[in-house]
Design an enzyme around this catalytic site. Structure first.
Site, PDB file in Angstrom:
ATOM      1  N   GLY A 266       0.812  -1.207   0.000  1.00 32.49           N
ATOM      2  CA  GLY A 266       0.000   0.000   0.000  1.00 32.49           C
ATOM      3  C   GLY A 266       0.847   1.259   0.000  1.00 32.49           C
ATOM      4  N   THR A 267       1.944   1.228   0.719  1.00 35.00           N
ATOM      5  CA  THR A 267       2.813   2.403   0.809  1.00 35.00           C
ATOM      6  C   THR A 267       3.342   2.775  -0.573  1.00 35.00           C
ATOM      7  OG1 THR A 267       3.411   1.882   3.071  1.00 35.00           O
ATOM      8  CG2 THR A 267       4.958   3.268   1.850  1.00 35.00           C
TER       9      THR A 267
ATOM     10  N   SER B   1      -3.930  -3.548  -0.645  1.00 30.13           N
ATOM     11  CA  SER B   1      -2.875  -4.346  -0.020  1.00 30.13           C
ATOM     12  C   SER B   1      -3.582  -5.549   0.583  1.00 30.13           C
ATOM     13  CB  SER B   1      -2.223  -3.469   1.062  1.00 30.13           C
ATOM     14  OG  SER B   1      -1.158  -4.110   1.679  1.00 30.13           O
TER      15      SER B   1
ATOM     16  N   HIS C  38      -2.196  -7.725   3.166  1.00 21.52           N
ATOM     17  CA  HIS C  38      -1.756  -8.287   4.446  1.00 21.52           C
ATOM     18  C   HIS C  38      -2.616  -7.846   5.629  1.00 21.52           C
ATOM     19  CE1 HIS C  38       0.581  -4.918   6.333  1.00 21.52           C
ATOM     20  NE2 HIS C  38       0.606  -4.485   5.079  1.00 21.52           N
TER      21      HIS C  38
ATOM     22  N   THR D 254      11.326  -7.722 -11.744  1.00 21.72           N
ATOM     23  CA  THR D 254      10.635  -9.017 -11.830  1.00 21.72           C
ATOM     24  C   THR D 254       9.475  -9.026 -10.851  1.00 21.72           C
ATOM     25  OG1 THR D 254      12.707 -10.062 -12.448  1.00 21.72           O
ATOM     26  CG2 THR D 254      10.972 -11.518 -11.625  1.00 21.72           C
TER      27      THR D 254
ATOM     28  N   CYS E 107       4.505   5.083  17.741  1.00 18.93           N
ATOM     29  CA  CYS E 107       5.633   5.136  18.662  1.00 18.93           C
ATOM     30  C   CYS E 107       6.894   5.311  17.833  1.00 18.93           C
ATOM     31  CB  CYS E 107       5.685   3.834  19.443  1.00 18.93           C
ATOM     32  SG  CYS E 107       6.956   3.802  20.682  1.00 18.93           S
TER      33      CYS E 107
HETATM   34  C1  LIG Z   1      -5.120   3.050   5.244  1.00 16.14           C
HETATM   35  C2  LIG Z   1      -3.757   2.503   4.986  1.00 16.14           C
HETATM   36  N1  LIG Z   1      -3.075   2.932   3.909  1.00 16.14           N
HETATM   37  C3  LIG Z   1      -1.844   2.468   3.632  1.00 16.14           C
HETATM   38  C4  LIG Z   1      -1.225   1.528   4.438  1.00 16.14           C
HETATM   39  C5  LIG Z   1       0.139   1.019   4.076  1.00 16.14           C
HETATM   40  O1  LIG Z   1       0.022  -0.272   3.506  1.00 16.14           O
HETATM   41  P1  LIG Z   1       1.254  -1.282   3.454  1.00 16.14           P
HETATM   42  O2  LIG Z   1       1.480  -1.734   4.864  1.00 16.14           O
HETATM   43  O3  LIG Z   1       0.802  -2.387   2.552  1.00 16.14           O
HETATM   44  O4  LIG Z   1       2.411  -0.537   2.917  1.00 16.14           O
HETATM   45  C6  LIG Z   1      -1.889   1.077   5.585  1.00 16.14           C
HETATM   46  C7  LIG Z   1      -1.228   0.144   6.513  1.00 16.14           C
HETATM   47  O5  LIG Z   1      -1.457   0.173   7.694  1.00 16.14           O
HETATM   48  C8  LIG Z   1      -3.189   1.569   5.861  1.00 16.14           C
HETATM   49  O6  LIG Z   1      -3.865   1.168   6.923  1.00 16.14           O
END
Ligand SMILES: Cc1ncc(COP(=O)(O)O)c(C=O)c1O
Length: 388
Positions: free
Chosen positions: A70-71, A208, A210, A250, A334
């Site tokens: 997601g990041t 994402s 996970h 890849t 934190c």
């Molecule tokens: C709303 C939201 N966006 C983005 C992310 C980031 O996703 P990733 O951990 O897959 O990089 C998170 C992760 O906690 C999230 O809760």
């Protein structure tokens, strides 16, 4: 007996998922760029996953880009488009807020209501003729509050293509077509049925897996070609021609196989039955906790697994829970041992004296009734409102 209540941070894959994953990988392992049969098999797994995701979200298969999570998806859309006059909700994840801030442009932050919800009306009235980018999450990772992203996306789609009378005063249909609306669906995916949050008004969506039992290190960015207007996405990385140059390297086949299995699960009624059960447990806990705490999660417009609240001595309670093998998380991030104030609670107008005691419980599909009972027994008598 452990109780893991941090699924919004990460949700461990089930044994069944891992067994399936091994099978899928064994059958499809090859470099997807290789032209031999093994490469073609791997490529076909990528394509079928793109196709399935695209179909559920109203995109085209070639508009699905796999990346590391997601990041990276959120960074790619922001740093790749480099908006000049962005609008963002104030409660986005840091992987939206920080890349936006790095552009050093004026950002119009939209605050949520007291319930933690950013409204469609507030977004609409914030648009100016300069606005070229709007970003809003579907559901907040701390409070679980569901945002009015679908309402705004549907409005945008109608105003852009169907009903010019909907275009707000001072704006034009062409302008609405050219601005980019991005949604972060990372907490919503797999927790809310697709029909409740998808919209044709989204120009990009980040996902994402996970948070719902897929492996870590894989995400997807769905990026609409046609309505991302005049804006061209510059890739963050340069290298091979994979994924039409938008994300070279890849492909992460293990991650894509996990994505494909998770997405398959989401097509089954049994998945959503489990989600309904989860919501019942969560609603029960909400009613149990609410009289004794400062509750931040809305009762209704909320993810089916999230409870976010503060109570007297919340920081100590988290540690006590940890020692009793109940794993929850503090509301504030934190950093180097220093508790930072939650930007989400701050934007909701919650004073620091309260927000520093915030606790988030995020339940997973493995949550069972006996755990609910144990949790309530543990918390009973320990919860008190903060008076300051
Ligand atoms: C709303 C939201 N966006 C983005 C992310 C980031 O996703 P990733 O951990 O897959 O990089 C998170 C992760 O906690 C999230 O809760």
């Amino acid at each position: 007996m452990e109780i893991y209540l941090d699924h919004n941070a990460t949700s461990p894959p089930s044994d069944e998922h891992l067994v399936h994953l091994q099978k899928v990988l064994k059958g499809s392992y090859g470099n997807p760029s290789s032209l031999h049969a093994k490469g073609r098999k791997a490529q076909s797994l990528i394509y079928s996953t793109q196709k399935a995701l695209a179909q559920s979200l109203g995109f085209l298969p070639q508009e699905v880009i796999f990346l590391s999570g997601g990041t990276e998806a959120n960074n790619t859309v922001i740093l790749g488009l480099k908006p000049q006059y962005p609008i963002s909700s104030a409660i986005e994840h840091p992987c939206i807020l920080k890349p936006l801030e790095s552009l050093k442009r004026p950002i119009n932050y939209i605050n949520p209501t007291l319930l933690g919800i950013v409204t469609c009306e507030d977004l609409k009235s914030a648009i100016t003729p300069e606005t070229d980018f709007i970003t809003l999450m579907i559901a907040n990772n701390e409070t679980g509050a569901i945002q009015e992203a679908k309402l705004f996306g549907d409005f945008l789609h109608k105003a852009r293509w169907e009903d010019p009378s909907l275009v707000p005063q001072g704006l034009t249909q062409d302008h609405l077509r050219s601005l980019h609306f991005h949604v972060d669906a990372i907490q919503a995916y797999g927790k809310i049925p697709f029909t409740e949050w998808t919209s044709l008004g989204y120009d990009s969506v980040s996902l994402s897996i996970h948070k719902i039992g897929g492996v870590q290190g894989i995400g997807a960015l769905l990026l609409r070609k046609k309505t991302s207007g005049n804006q061209i996405l510059n890739p963050l990385l340069y290298g091979g021609p994979q994924q039409r140059n938008r994300r070279p390297g890849t492909e992460n086949l293990l991650g894509i196989a996990s994505f494909s299995l998770i997405h398959e699960e989401l097509q089954k009624d049994s998945w959503w039955q489990q989600i309904s059960q989860l919501r019942e447990y969560r609603d029960h806990l909400w009613s149990f906790l609410e009289p004794h705490v400062h509750m931040f999660s809305p009762q209704k417009e909320c993810l089916p697994n999230t409870l976010y609240f503060a109570c007297k001595g919340g920081e100590d309670l988290i540690l006590e829970m940890d020692m009793s093998q109940i794993y929850a998380t503090a509301g504030s991030a934190c950093s180097s041992g220093v508790q930072l104030e939650s930007h989400v609670l701050k934007a909701m107008g919650i004073p620091k004296e309260i927000s520093k005691h915030a606790i988030r419980l995020s339940l997973g599909l493995d949550f069972e009734e006996h755990q609910l009972k144990r949790l309530e027994k543990f918390l009973w008598g320990k919860l008190q409102k903060i008076i300051f």
